[in-house]
Motif scaffolding. Structure first.
Motif, short mmCIF file in Angstrom:
data_model
loop_
_atom_site.label_atom_id
_atom_site.label_comp_id
_atom_site.label_asym_id
_atom_site.label_seq_id
_atom_site.Cartn_x
_atom_site.Cartn_y
_atom_site.Cartn_z
N UNK A 172 10.90 6.71 1.67
CA UNK A 172 11.41 6.42 0.34
C UNK A 172 10.34 5.89 -0.61
N UNK A 173 9.21 5.50 -0.10
CA UNK A 173 8.11 5.05 -0.96
C UNK A 173 7.45 6.23 -1.67
N UNK A 174 7.71 7.43 -1.20
CA UNK A 174 7.15 8.64 -1.81
C UNK A 174 8.00 9.00 -3.03
N UNK A 175 7.53 8.63 -4.20
CA UNK A 175 8.29 8.85 -5.43
C UNK A 175 8.24 10.31 -5.91
N UNK A 176 7.42 11.13 -5.27
CA UNK A 176 7.36 12.55 -5.63
C UNK A 176 8.52 13.33 -5.01
N UNK A 177 9.24 12.71 -4.08
CA UNK A 177 10.38 13.35 -3.44
C UNK A 177 11.58 12.43 -3.53
N UNK A 178 12.77 12.99 -3.36
CA UNK A 178 13.96 12.14 -3.46
C UNK A 178 15.00 12.44 -2.40
N UNK A 179 14.61 13.18 -1.35
CA UNK A 179 15.57 13.44 -0.28
C UNK A 179 14.85 13.68 1.03
#
Length: 150
Positions: free
Chosen positions: A99-106
């Protein structure tokens, strides 16, 4: 405390010797197969699950080569360590990292329809069926921004 660690020459043998109960063997590939898959598919990240210093399980996730989304490919807790909450805690730990990866959301995960224990856990973590069946497995999706992982 659950910790996810890299698989190295120091824990490799222990990881491949982890096993699930006989009734669960149809639900998940062996850790040996998973480590071979990670070698052939470098986008896969295999990790050992530790409770403090005790190895209790294995998981593997990846940024899928085809759809460029996170997938959790494997989650297994050794038969001697099941029903102690380690699977849930390992999933929460991994999801917190992803969830720390703000480039993805799922993030996606799939499981055998008969694996009701996995279904219950994924439901409780906020995953929902996305309507697909892939290679006989039900596909679930968790939207990061809407997730409530504690």
């Amino acid at each position: 405390m659950i910790i996810l660690k890299e698989i190295t020459r120091d824990n490799f043998d222990e990881v491949i010797n982890l096993s699930v109960s006989d009734q669960q063997k149809n639900y998940i590939a062996s850790n040996m197969y998973s480590l071979a898959q990670a070698k052939a598919q470098p986008e896969c990240v295999p990790l050992a699950i530790y409770n403090d210093s005790n190895l209790v399980g294995f998981l593997m996730y990846c940024m899928d080569f085809d759809d460029k989304e996170y997938w959790i490919y494997r989650v297994m807790i050794d038969k001697k360590h099941q029903k102690m909450g380690y699977g849930r805690k390992a999933m929460e730990c991994l999801l917190e990292t992803l969830m720390k990866d703000t480039a993805h959301d799922k993030v996606y995960i799939s499981f055998e329809p008969e694996n009701l224990v996995a279904k219950k856990l994924y439901d409780e973590l906020g995953f929902v069926a996305d309507g697909r069946i892939v290679e006989g497995e039900i596909v679930y999706c968790l939207q990061y921004r809407n997730a409530n992982i504690e």
